[in-house]
Design a protein around this motif. Structure first.
Motif, PDB file in Angstrom:
ATOM      1  N   PHE A 215       0.827  -1.196   0.000  1.00 35.84           N
ATOM      2  CA  PHE A 215       0.000   0.000   0.000  1.00 35.84           C
ATOM      3  C   PHE A 215       0.870   1.259   0.000  1.00 35.84           C
ATOM      4  O   PHE A 215       2.033   1.221   0.418  1.00 35.84           O
ATOM      5  CB  PHE A 215      -0.912   0.021   1.229  1.00 35.84           C
ATOM      6  CG  PHE A 215      -2.072  -0.924   1.151  1.00 35.84           C
ATOM      7  CD1 PHE A 215      -3.328  -0.474   0.780  1.00 35.84           C
ATOM      8  CD2 PHE A 215      -1.906  -2.270   1.457  1.00 35.84           C
ATOM      9  CE1 PHE A 215      -4.402  -1.339   0.711  1.00 35.84           C
ATOM     10  CE2 PHE A 215      -2.983  -3.143   1.394  1.00 35.84           C
ATOM     11  CZ  PHE A 215      -4.228  -2.680   1.010  1.00 35.84           C
ATOM     12  N   ARG A 216       0.256   2.350  -0.435  1.00 39.44           N
ATOM     13  CA  ARG A 216       0.879   3.667  -0.334  1.00 39.44           C
ATOM     14  C   ARG A 216       0.342   4.371   0.907  1.00 39.44           C
ATOM     15  O   ARG A 216      -0.869   4.386   1.137  1.00 39.44           O
ATOM     16  CB  ARG A 216       0.582   4.528  -1.564  1.00 39.44           C
ATOM     17  CG  ARG A 216       1.128   3.984  -2.872  1.00 39.44           C
ATOM     18  CD  ARG A 216       0.792   4.911  -4.025  1.00 39.44           C
ATOM     19  NE  ARG A 216       1.196   4.379  -5.307  1.00 39.44           N
ATOM     20  CZ  ARG A 216       2.416   4.530  -5.829  1.00 39.44           C
ATOM     21  NH1 ARG A 216       3.332   5.211  -5.162  1.00 39.44           N
ATOM     22  NH2 ARG A 216       2.696   4.010  -7.002  1.00 39.44           N
ATOM     23  N   CYS A 217       1.220   4.959   1.706  1.00 39.11           N
ATOM     24  CA  CYS A 217       0.769   5.733   2.859  1.00 39.11           C
ATOM     25  C   CYS A 217       0.167   7.049   2.378  1.00 39.11           C
ATOM     26  O   CYS A 217       0.742   7.741   1.521  1.00 39.11           O
ATOM     27  CB  CYS A 217       1.923   5.989   3.820  1.00 39.11           C
ATOM     28  SG  CYS A 217       1.417   6.839   5.335  1.00 39.11           S
ATOM     29  N   VAL A 218      -0.995   7.408   2.919  1.00 42.61           N
ATOM     30  CA  VAL A 218      -1.712   8.604   2.463  1.00 42.61           C
ATOM     31  C   VAL A 218      -1.256   9.869   3.189  1.00 42.61           C
ATOM     32  O   VAL A 218      -1.669  10.969   2.833  1.00 42.61           O
ATOM     33  CB  VAL A 218      -3.229   8.430   2.662  1.00 42.61           C
ATOM     34  CG1 VAL A 218      -3.749   7.287   1.799  1.00 42.61           C
ATOM     35  CG2 VAL A 218      -3.560   8.180   4.132  1.00 42.61           C
ATOM     36  N   VAL A 219      -0.405   9.727   4.210  1.00 42.81           N
ATOM     37  CA  VAL A 219       0.080  10.884   4.963  1.00 42.81           C
ATOM     38  C   VAL A 219       1.345  11.407   4.298  1.00 42.81           C
ATOM     39  O   VAL A 219       2.354  10.695   4.206  1.00 42.81           O
ATOM     40  CB  VAL A 219       0.358  10.500   6.435  1.00 42.81           C
ATOM     41  CG1 VAL A 219       0.891  11.705   7.201  1.00 42.81           C
ATOM     42  CG2 VAL A 219      -0.905   9.962   7.092  1.00 42.81           C
ATOM     43  N   ALA A 220       1.281  12.637   3.837  1.00 49.16           N
ATOM     44  CA  ALA A 220       2.394  13.200   3.073  1.00 49.16           C
ATOM     45  C   ALA A 220       3.667  13.338   3.895  1.00 49.16           C
ATOM     46  O   ALA A 220       4.783  13.249   3.362  1.00 49.16           O
ATOM     47  CB  ALA A 220       1.989  14.557   2.502  1.00 49.16           C
ATOM     48  N   THR A 221       3.535  13.549   5.199  1.00 44.24           N
ATOM     49  CA  THR A 221       4.714  13.758   6.040  1.00 44.24           C
ATOM     50  C   THR A 221       5.323  12.455   6.556  1.00 44.24           C
ATOM     51  O   THR A 221       6.360  12.477   7.202  1.00 44.24           O
ATOM     52  CB  THR A 221       4.343  14.635   7.249  1.00 44.24           C
ATOM     53  OG1 THR A 221       3.263  14.024   7.963  1.00 44.24           O
ATOM     54  CG2 THR A 221       3.918  16.024   6.782  1.00 44.24           C
ATOM     55  N   CYS A 222       4.675  11.315   6.284  1.00 47.87           N
ATOM     56  CA  CYS A 222       5.189  10.024   6.764  1.00 47.87           C
ATOM     57  C   CYS A 222       6.358   9.582   5.884  1.00 47.87           C
ATOM     58  O   CYS A 222       6.293   9.646   4.647  1.00 47.87           O
ATOM     59  CB  CYS A 222       4.079   8.970   6.750  1.00 47.87           C
ATOM     60  SG  CYS A 222       4.621   7.356   7.355  1.00 47.87           S
ATOM     61  N   SER A 223       7.429   9.130   6.517  1.00 43.85           N
ATOM     62  CA  SER A 223       8.617   8.697   5.771  1.00 43.85           C
ATOM     63  C   SER A 223       8.435   7.317   5.145  1.00 43.85           C
ATOM     64  O   SER A 223       9.211   6.932   4.274  1.00 43.85           O
ATOM     65  CB  SER A 223       9.834   8.671   6.698  1.00 43.85           C
ATOM     66  OG  SER A 223       9.633   7.786   7.790  1.00 43.85           O
ATOM     67  N   ARG A 224       7.433   6.555   5.584  1.00 42.31           N
ATOM     68  CA  ARG A 224       7.164   5.239   5.005  1.00 42.31           C
ATOM     69  C   ARG A 224       6.184   5.424   3.848  1.00 42.31           C
ATOM     70  O   ARG A 224       4.977   5.442   4.037  1.00 42.31           O
ATOM     71  CB  ARG A 224       6.581   4.309   6.064  1.00 42.31           C
ATOM     72  CG  ARG A 224       6.290   2.888   5.556  1.00 42.31           C
ATOM     73  CD  ARG A 224       7.563   2.125   5.272  1.00 42.31           C
ATOM     74  NE  ARG A 224       8.346   1.944   6.472  1.00 42.31           N
ATOM     75  CZ  ARG A 224       8.188   0.925   7.323  1.00 42.31           C
ATOM     76  NH1 ARG A 224       7.258   0.024   7.114  1.00 42.31           N
ATOM     77  NH2 ARG A 224       8.964   0.808   8.376  1.00 42.31           N
ATOM     78  N   ARG A 225       6.709   5.568   2.653  1.00 43.22           N
ATOM     79  CA  ARG A 225       5.843   5.839   1.515  1.00 43.22           C
ATOM     80  C   ARG A 225       5.068   4.597   1.082  1.00 43.22           C
ATOM     81  O   ARG A 225       3.907   4.678   0.692  1.00 43.22           O
ATOM     82  CB  ARG A 225       6.683   6.351   0.330  1.00 43.22           C
ATOM     83  CG  ARG A 225       7.541   7.571   0.651  1.00 43.22           C
ATOM     84  CD  ARG A 225       6.731   8.707   1.236  1.00 43.22           C
ATOM     85  NE  ARG A 225       5.610   9.080   0.394  1.00 43.22           N
ATOM     86  CZ  ARG A 225       4.501   9.657   0.823  1.00 43.22           C
ATOM     87  NH1 ARG A 225       4.353   9.923   2.117  1.00 43.22           N
ATOM     88  NH2 ARG A 225       3.533   9.985  -0.011  1.00 43.22           N
ATOM     89  N   ILE A 226       5.719   3.428   1.115  1.00 42.00           N
ATOM     90  CA  ILE A 226       5.087   2.183   0.692  1.00 42.00           C
ATOM     91  C   ILE A 226       5.283   1.151   1.800  1.00 42.00           C
ATOM     92  O   ILE A 226       6.369   1.039   2.367  1.00 42.00           O
ATOM     93  CB  ILE A 226       5.696   1.673  -0.636  1.00 42.00           C
ATOM     94  CG1 ILE A 226       5.471   2.700  -1.750  1.00 42.00           C
ATOM     95  CG2 ILE A 226       5.104   0.320  -1.018  1.00 42.00           C
ATOM     96  CD1 ILE A 226       6.211   2.380  -3.021  1.00 42.00           C
ATOM     97  N   PHE A 227       4.235   0.413   2.111  1.00 41.16           N
ATOM     98  CA  PHE A 227       4.349  -0.604   3.159  1.00 41.16           C
ATOM     99  C   PHE A 227       3.544  -1.830   2.771  1.00 41.16           C
ATOM    100  O   PHE A 227       2.628  -1.777   1.936  1.00 41.16           O
ATOM    101  CB  PHE A 227       3.851  -0.054   4.501  1.00 41.16           C
ATOM    102  CG  PHE A 227       2.402   0.349   4.518  1.00 41.16           C
ATOM    103  CD1 PHE A 227       1.409  -0.549   4.881  1.00 41.16           C
ATOM    104  CD2 PHE A 227       2.023   1.636   4.158  1.00 41.16           C
ATOM    105  CE1 PHE A 227       0.078  -0.177   4.889  1.00 41.16           C
ATOM    106  CE2 PHE A 227       0.688   2.021   4.167  1.00 41.16           C
ATOM    107  CZ  PHE A 227      -0.293   1.114   4.530  1.00 41.16           C
ATOM    108  N   THR A 228       3.897  -2.946   3.368  1.00 43.67           N
ATOM    109  CA  THR A 228       3.217  -4.217   3.116  1.00 43.67           C
ATOM    110  C   THR A 228       2.133  -4.434   4.147  1.00 43.67           C
ATOM    111  O   THR A 228       2.329  -4.161   5.333  1.00 43.67           O
ATOM    112  CB  THR A 228       4.223  -5.378   3.175  1.00 43.67           C
ATOM    113  OG1 THR A 228       5.248  -5.157   2.207  1.00 43.67           O
ATOM    114  CG2 THR A 228       3.539  -6.701   2.881  1.00 43.67           C
ATOM    115  N   GLU A 229       0.982  -4.918   3.721  1.00 40.95           N
ATOM    116  CA  GLU A 229      -0.113  -5.161   4.667  1.00 40.95           C
ATOM    117  C   GLU A 229       0.254  -6.274   5.641  1.00 40.95           C
ATOM    118  O   GLU A 229       0.973  -7.217   5.301  1.00 40.95           O
ATOM    119  CB  GLU A 229      -1.390  -5.520   3.918  1.00 40.95           C
ATOM    120  CG  GLU A 229      -1.348  -6.835   3.167  1.00 40.95           C
ATOM    121  CD  GLU A 229      -2.671  -7.138   2.492  1.00 40.95           C
ATOM    122  OE1 GLU A 229      -3.721  -6.883   3.099  1.00 40.95           O
ATOM    123  OE2 GLU A 229      -2.651  -7.617   1.334  1.00 40.95           O
TER     124      GLU A 229
END
Length: 211
Positions: free
Chosen positions: A74-88
């Motif tokens: 998934f793509r993180c929807v928070v622009a300020t989060c450093s984790r842009r892509i994460f696994t469910e």
């Protein structure tokens, strides 16, 4: 359209099953449509890509079972989060993060290790169609062993065989709590003395009243 299969762990939807040589393969996907970012905790429905994850499960009808899941990134929807892509993450009833076994199979492996140990547990697991090595059994036991709440008062020390007749180690146990404290790589007195001195120093720092 996927359907729930009562034999599969909760939190998974089964698409179809396939029979291979001695193995029942279950193909499916997680039931949840959203996933929470492990860094900021924000839920997301924006799928980046998918990949296949494989989990060993309890045997069924005389066959080993392997679950192949279509897992999403998934793509993180928070622009300020450093984790842009994460696994469910799977549901806790299905499997831990990065695990290669389902939660319920992990529980069986843990109990086999506690009851039988390494080599006997491996032999018995093979009869149950559970492909697990003696090293894995011991590793799972140590993973789930909780640290002692107090410094041990009664300690037992004995040797045990990594490979009978070739390589031996030392096992240190808390006799009151019936827990393994440590496994040492050999059975030399010097190794036990050094490890015990370091461990006793740590206990005295944590528990000032111990001697």
């Amino acid at each position: 359209m996927g359907r729930d299969l009562s034999l599969a762990p909760c939190g998974l939807v089964v698409d179809r099953t396939e029979a291979e040589a001695g193995v029942l393969v279950i193909l499916g996907h997680p039931v949840s449509r959203i996933a929470d970012c492990p860094l900021c905790g924000s839920p997301s429905t924006r799928i980046h890509s998918t990949y296949q994850r494989s989990l060993a499960d309890l045997p069924s009808h005389g066959r080993a079972v392997r679950i192949k899941l279509s897992t999403r990134r998934f793509r993180c929807v928070v622009a300020t989060c450093s984790r842009r892509i994460f696994t469910e993450r799977l549901a806790a009833t299905a499997g831990r993060p990065f695990a290669r076994r389902t939660t319920r199979l992990e529980g069986i492996v843990h109990h086999l290790g506690l009851a039988l140990g390494g080599r006997p547990g491996q032999s018995f697991a093979r009869r149950l169609l559970l492909p697990v090595s003696k090293d894995t059994l011991l590793r799972v036991v140590r993973r789930y062993s909780a640290p002692p709440a107090t410094a041990p008062r009664a300690v037992g020390i004995d040797d045990w065989a990594f490979r009978r007749g070739h390589r031996y180690g030392t096992i240190i146990c808390d006799l009151e709590q019936r827990r393994i404290i440590d496994l040492l790589p050999d059975r030399e007195a010097a190794t036990v003395t050094v490890d015990w001195r370091d461990r006793a120093g740590s206990w005295c720092r944590l528990y000032p009243g111990c001697h």
